[in-house]
Design a protein around this motif. Structure first.
Motif, PDB file in Angstrom:
ATOM      1  N   GLN A  59       0.802  -1.224   0.000  1.00 51.66           N
ATOM      2  CA  GLN A  59       0.000   0.000   0.000  1.00 51.66           C
ATOM      3  C   GLN A  59       0.842   1.283   0.000  1.00 51.66           C
ATOM      4  O   GLN A  59       0.380   2.347   0.419  1.00 51.66           O
ATOM      5  CB  GLN A  59      -0.976   0.019   1.178  1.00 51.66           C
ATOM      6  N   LEU A  60       2.068   1.194  -0.491  1.00 51.88           N
ATOM      7  CA  LEU A  60       2.902   2.369  -0.686  1.00 51.88           C
ATOM      8  C   LEU A  60       2.763   2.831  -2.134  1.00 51.88           C
ATOM      9  O   LEU A  60       2.835   2.024  -3.058  1.00 51.88           O
ATOM     10  CB  LEU A  60       4.375   2.055  -0.403  1.00 51.88           C
ATOM     11  N   TRP A  61       2.567   4.135  -2.321  1.00 47.73           N
ATOM     12  CA  TRP A  61       2.524   4.682  -3.673  1.00 47.73           C
ATOM     13  C   TRP A  61       3.940   4.939  -4.165  1.00 47.73           C
ATOM     14  O   TRP A  61       4.778   5.478  -3.425  1.00 47.73           O
ATOM     15  CB  TRP A  61       1.728   5.984  -3.705  1.00 47.73           C
ATOM     16  N   GLU A  62       4.221   4.550  -5.399  1.00 45.76           N
ATOM     17  CA  GLU A  62       5.539   4.718  -6.001  1.00 45.76           C
ATOM     18  C   GLU A  62       5.406   5.585  -7.251  1.00 45.76           C
ATOM     19  O   GLU A  62       4.607   5.278  -8.145  1.00 45.76           O
ATOM     20  CB  GLU A  62       6.131   3.353  -6.366  1.00 45.76           C
ATOM     21  N   LEU A  63       6.174   6.663  -7.304  1.00 42.83           N
ATOM     22  CA  LEU A  63       6.087   7.624  -8.408  1.00 42.83           C
ATOM     23  C   LEU A  63       7.449   7.749  -9.078  1.00 42.83           C
ATOM     24  O   LEU A  63       8.470   7.917  -8.407  1.00 42.83           O
ATOM     25  CB  LEU A  63       5.663   8.991  -7.858  1.00 42.83           C
ATOM     26  N   TYR A  64       7.454   7.660 -10.410  1.00 48.64           N
ATOM     27  CA  TYR A  64       8.688   7.867 -11.182  1.00 48.64           C
ATOM     28  C   TYR A  64       8.426   8.984 -12.176  1.00 48.64           C
ATOM     29  O   TYR A  64       7.507   8.893 -13.005  1.00 48.64           O
ATOM     30  CB  TYR A  64       9.078   6.585 -11.923  1.00 48.64           C
ATOM     31  N   ILE A  65       9.212  10.081 -12.065  1.00 53.08           N
ATOM     32  CA  ILE A  65       9.024  11.207 -12.979  1.00 53.08           C
ATOM     33  C   ILE A  65      10.371  11.672 -13.515  1.00 53.08           C
ATOM     34  O   ILE A  65      11.416  11.508 -12.865  1.00 53.08           O
ATOM     35  CB  ILE A  65       8.305  12.394 -12.302  1.00 53.08           C
ATOM     36  N   LYS A  66      10.354  12.277 -14.706  1.00 53.47           N
ATOM     37  CA  LYS A  66      11.580  12.795 -15.296  1.00 53.47           C
ATOM     38  C   LYS A  66      11.251  14.018 -16.144  1.00 53.47           C
ATOM     39  O   LYS A  66      10.098  14.200 -16.571  1.00 53.47           O
ATOM     40  CB  LYS A  66      12.265  11.716 -16.138  1.00 53.47           C
ATOM     41  N   GLY A  67      12.278  14.868 -16.371  1.00 52.81           N
ATOM     42  CA  GLY A  67      12.067  16.029 -17.220  1.00 52.81           C
ATOM     43  C   GLY A  67      12.699  17.283 -16.663  1.00 52.81           C
ATOM     44  O   GLY A  67      13.402  17.268 -15.644  1.00 52.81           O
ATOM     45  N   ASN A  68      12.439  18.420 -17.342  1.00 48.43           N
ATOM     46  CA  ASN A  68      12.906  19.715 -16.847  1.00 48.43           C
ATOM     47  C   ASN A  68      12.031  20.134 -15.654  1.00 48.43           C
ATOM     48  O   ASN A  68      11.020  19.493 -15.367  1.00 48.43           O
ATOM     49  CB  ASN A  68      12.881  20.758 -17.971  1.00 48.43           C
ATOM     50  N   PRO A  69      12.409  21.193 -14.942  1.00 49.19           N
ATOM     51  CA  PRO A  69      11.672  21.539 -13.717  1.00 49.19           C
ATOM     52  C   PRO A  69      10.168  21.691 -13.913  1.00 49.19           C
ATOM     53  O   PRO A  69       9.371  21.143 -13.125  1.00 49.19           O
ATOM     54  CB  PRO A  69      12.318  22.859 -13.284  1.00 49.19           C
ATOM     55  N   LEU A  70       9.758  22.419 -14.947  1.00 49.63           N
ATOM     56  CA  LEU A  70       8.322  22.612 -15.170  1.00 49.63           C
ATOM     57  C   LEU A  70       7.652  21.293 -15.519  1.00 49.63           C
ATOM     58  O   LEU A  70       6.556  20.987 -15.022  1.00 49.63           O
ATOM     59  CB  LEU A  70       8.106  23.628 -16.291  1.00 49.63           C
ATOM     60  N   GLN A  71       8.309  20.487 -16.361  1.00 51.81           N
ATOM     61  CA  GLN A  71       7.749  19.195 -16.764  1.00 51.81           C
ATOM     62  C   GLN A  71       7.642  18.252 -15.569  1.00 51.81           C
ATOM     63  O   GLN A  71       6.654  17.521 -15.425  1.00 51.81           O
ATOM     64  CB  GLN A  71       8.608  18.559 -17.858  1.00 51.81           C
TER      65      GLN A  71
END
Length: 551
Positions: A59-71
């Motif tokens: 029940q842990l949420w896992e988030l993967y994000i990439k990009g420039n600061p605004l993105q």
């Protein structure tokens, strides 16, 4: 909280600085942007290009994000929108609980606008751009408090304000680092409990973020939806950061939130010297200890920051560092506020408990580290009651984390508190093509089992005690409400070693003018391990008043 209202009555809320900050939005024209179109794979898995949000079986949420600061901000907001809005609702409903009066809420909003008026001047422009992107997915429900972007920015200072306002009792973290002869394999090993408490609901949706920024170093962080700062994290180079509150005077204006200082360390530091240089150039508005571990240095130090001082605590002739809620560097040896905090608070007690546990647990490994973070006893194994802030495990932690910087492994606790399974993540794999192909984040074969205490009757009793404690609090505040002796006896039987239950019962009987019963309860409280010197003085003062009534 009364201090907020006092300030707000005095301050000129229509100053030029307030008006300017309310209108402020960052310039994001320099960044390219693709508006995310989120694909829902199932009720707990979403993606956009190479950005993912999923919920694991713990029940842990896992988030993967990439990009420039605004993105990064847009990707984060688009994927976590429902979670972020729910978290915002939980937080503001908690504030409403503290401040039920609509008039006082209005005063508080006015004060916070004034108080945070210069915060944006102390936050990096790229982090402002990221927050701007994230805030586009915030709820419209709270626009009356502040516009979305500024609200997101202000919320990053809530942790700091909670530290400064010690009376709210929302902080009491413990962390430690060990290496060489103190670990099983000689590698650096770090553990921490993050005891930032804004209610059980706030801690339910833990979010583990894996961030691959366009510039700087990829890193992981454990916090909550809507947060771009870091309270516990490690980067791909093996730099770790954890924060522990120090004793602060109430600052006159918000500057750089500490979580954005630690975020910058993770994103741009590869060793301890670089981490120190980053922390030194930022203006903070509360006192904080930042425990920094480094795989490249195979060492750990504590960076101690405050609005008007800066120190670094490095150990010599030993391979372990303990961090609770007081400062240890030479820069603060003559600090009267810190000295008083050591004497009066529970920080020194937990520090001594860490020493005691290290004597019993030689050659630490992740499993032994987890057992230390889960320890609920007092010095010499004394029973001090569940929820006592003198314990390493106060049964209120938002999360616990264990770092192995040289191996790039991280273990994160699942609910409740640090009692659930510790889920393992390998940053070498996550920030590589291997993770993208498998689509999985956790390295489940290295997980640490849940604490058996979860299945005990004592734990069930503790949870029941928490549920019914509001009834006695209401009866203390409202003299028309009556509780039976049977109710109070049952209440105390649920957590019999905790001083606070007897103190509460004593106050209830005192307000009912049943002074003989009040005397018995206050005397019982004084025989228990009371959390702080001011707490003990409060009990003694009530007993003194009770004895006068009995004459």
């Amino acid at each position: 909280m009364l201090l907020f209202f006092s300030f707000s009555l005095i301050l000129n809320l229509t100053s030029c600085g307030v008006r300017k900050s309310i209108k402020h939005v960052p310039d994001v024209k320099q960044y390219s942007l693709e508006i995310p179109k989120v694909n829902k794979i199932n009720d707990s898995t979403f993606n956009f290009n190479q950005n993912y949000l999923t919920k694991n079986k713990q029940q842990l949420w896992e988030l993967y994000i990439k990009g420039n600061p605004l993105q990064l901000g847009y990707n984060n907001g688009a994927l976590t929108q429902n979670l972020m809005q729910k978290q915002e609702e939980i937080f503001f409903s908690k504030v409403e609980g503290f401040v039920p009066s609509k008039f006082k809420q209005k005063l508080l909003r006015g004060f916070l606008k004034w108080y945070n008026r210069k915060m944006y001047l102390n936050v990096r422009e790229d982090y402002q751009a990221e927050l701007f992107g994230l805030s586009q997915y915030a709820s419209d429900k709270y626009n009356f408090i502040a516009p979305k972007y500024l609200r997101s920015l202000y919320l990053h200072g809530a942790h700091d304000i909670g530290h400064a306002m010690q009376d709210l009792m929302v902080v009491g973290c413990t962390s430690l680092a060990v290496w060489n002869e103190n670990t099983e394999d000689g590698d650096l090993l770090i553990g921490r409990n993050f005891d930032f408490y804004v209610g059980d609901d706030f801690a339910k949706n833990k979010l583990i973020e894996f961030v691959e920024p366009e510039q700087g170093i990829s890193y992981m962080s454990v916090s909550w939806p809507g947060m771009v700062g870091v309270v516990s994290g490690m980067n791909k180079e093996g730099i770790t950061v954890t924060i522990n509150a120090g004793k602060s005077k109430i600052p006159l204006t918000a500057k750089t939130p500490i979580s954005l200082v630690t975020r910058e360390i993770l994103q741009y530091a590869t060793n301890i010297d670089e981490a120190i240089a980053i922390a030194k150039k930022r203006k903070v508005f509360v006192s904080e200890s930042i425990l920094v571990g480094s795989a490249n240095d195979k060492n750990a130090v504590i960076i101690e920051v405050s609005p008007d001082n800066f120190g670094v605590y490095k150990v010599e002739n030993t391979s372990r560092v303990f961090c609770t809620n007081h400062f240890q560097s030479d820069a603060y040896k003559d600090d009267k506020r810190n000295q008083k905090h050591i004497i009066e608070s529970h920080s020194e007690y937990r520090y001594e408990k860490l020493q005691e546990l290290l004597e019993k647990n030689k050659k630490l490994n992740p499993e032994k580290m987890a057992s230390i973070l889960r320890d609920k006893s007092g010095l010499k194994g004394e029973k001090i009651g569940y929820g006592n802030e003198k314990a390493i495990n106060q049964l209120l932690a938002h999360h616990a984390v264990i770092f192995s910087p040289q191996k790039k492994l991280v273990w994160v606790s699942a609910n409740p508190y640090q009692l659930g399974e510790f889920v393992c993540y390998d940053l070498n794999e996550i920030f590589s093509d291997k993770r993208l192909k498998s689509g999985e984040f956790a390295k489940s074969n290295l997980n640490i089992a849940k604490d058996p205490f979860i299945d005990s009757q004592e734990y069930k009793n503790y949870e029941e005690y928490k549920k019914i404690s509001s009834q006695i609090e209401d009866a203390i505040d409202d003299k028309t409400k009556n509780l039976s002796d049977e109710f109070i006896n049952n209440y105390q039987s649920l957590n019999p070693d905790f001083w606070f239950l007897y103190y509460q019962a004593g106050k209830y009987y005192f307000n009912k003018k049943e002074y003989s019963k009040a005397k018995i309860q206050f005397e019982k409280a004084l025989k228990k391990e009371i959390t702080t010197v001011p707490d003990k003085e409060n009990v003694e003062e009530y007993l003194k008043k009770t004895l006068k009534k009995l004459k």
